[in-house]
Enzyme design. Structure first.
Site, short mmCIF file in Angstrom:
data_model
loop_
_atom_site.label_atom_id
_atom_site.label_comp_id
_atom_site.label_asym_id
_atom_site.label_seq_id
_atom_site.Cartn_x
_atom_site.Cartn_y
_atom_site.Cartn_z
N ASP A 173 0.85 -1.20 0.00
CA ASP A 173 0.00 0.00 0.00
C ASP A 173 0.88 1.25 0.00
O ASP A 173 1.88 1.32 0.73
CB ASP A 173 -0.92 -0.02 1.24
CG ASP A 173 -2.09 0.94 1.10
OD1 ASP A 173 -3.24 0.46 1.03
OD2 ASP A 173 -1.86 2.16 1.06
N HIS A 175 -10.28 -5.49 -3.28
CA HIS A 175 -8.95 -5.75 -2.71
C HIS A 175 -9.08 -6.14 -1.25
O HIS A 175 -9.97 -5.67 -0.55
CB HIS A 175 -8.02 -4.54 -2.86
CG HIS A 175 -8.62 -3.24 -2.40
ND1 HIS A 175 -9.50 -2.52 -3.17
CD2 HIS A 175 -8.46 -2.52 -1.27
CE1 HIS A 175 -9.88 -1.42 -2.52
NE2 HIS A 175 -9.26 -1.40 -1.35
P1 5GP Z 1 -9.67 1.34 0.11
O1 5GP Z 1 -9.73 2.68 0.78
O2 5GP Z 1 -10.35 1.38 -1.24
O3 5GP Z 1 -10.13 0.19 0.96
O4 5GP Z 1 -8.14 1.05 -0.13
C1 5GP Z 1 -7.41 1.60 -1.17
C2 5GP Z 1 -5.97 1.59 -0.77
O5 5GP Z 1 -5.19 1.82 -1.93
C3 5GP Z 1 -5.58 2.67 0.24
O6 5GP Z 1 -5.07 2.06 1.41
C4 5GP Z 1 -4.53 3.49 -0.50
O7 5GP Z 1 -3.48 3.92 0.33
C5 5GP Z 1 -4.06 2.54 -1.58
N1 5GP Z 1 -3.61 3.20 -2.79
C6 5GP Z 1 -4.23 4.22 -3.43
N2 5GP Z 1 -3.55 4.58 -4.53
C7 5GP Z 1 -2.47 3.75 -4.58
C8 5GP Z 1 -1.37 3.63 -5.50
O8 5GP Z 1 -1.26 4.34 -6.50
N3 5GP Z 1 -0.46 2.67 -5.23
C9 5GP Z 1 -0.55 1.85 -4.14
N4 5GP Z 1 0.41 0.96 -3.98
N5 5GP Z 1 -1.57 1.94 -3.26
C10 5GP Z 1 -2.51 2.86 -3.48
#
Ligand code: 5GP
Ligand code: ZN
Length: 116
Positions: A34, A102
């Protein structure tokens, strides 16, 4: 890629069009660190197939999505990461910000229950 996945950040990461630190890859899945880790070890496991959320899963996706959990558990075990937290946010109100399913695997610190 389908029209939907062309604009999807995680489809681009899976296709290596956007760089990430990949820690696991097989025919169906990718695991990558992340970008904004919420624990000393924070890895996201995604299917290469675009599925936007848990609520968008077809019944035929169940085995594939189950493999995300299995891969996360194997990664933690093989890395001797100790106890860990798996999280799947579904919908903006639950914290989902990327609409490609995810599993978050977080390890390396205590985790309170219930989560915030
Ligand atoms: P959600 O909030 O949808 O459950 O999780 C999305 C996750 O993706 C977040 O923890 C965020 O930090 C991560 N994330 C967002 N953009 C990117 C990126 O460009 N690269 C990586 N490696 N992680 C990302
Ligand atoms: Zn996608």
């Amino acid at each position: 890629m389908t029209t939907e996945s062309e604009s999807c950040l995680f489809c681009k990461i899976a296709a290596k069009k956007i760089p990430s630190t990949i820690v696991h890859e097989d025919d169906e899945l990718v695991g990558f660190r992340d970008i904004s880790p919420q624990a000393p070890s924070h890895v996201l496991f995604i299917p290469k197939k675009h599925i936007s959320a848990v609520t968008a899963m077809e019944s035929t996706d169940a085995e594939l999505v189950g493999k995300l959990i299995a891969a996360a558990g194997r990664f933690a075990r093989e890395g001797n990461l100790g106890d860990f937290r798996l999280v799947v946010n579904n919908g903006p109100g639950a914290g989902q910000s990327v609409f490609h399913i995810h599993v978050h695997m977080m390890a390396g610190r205590p985790f309170a229950w219930p989560p915030g």
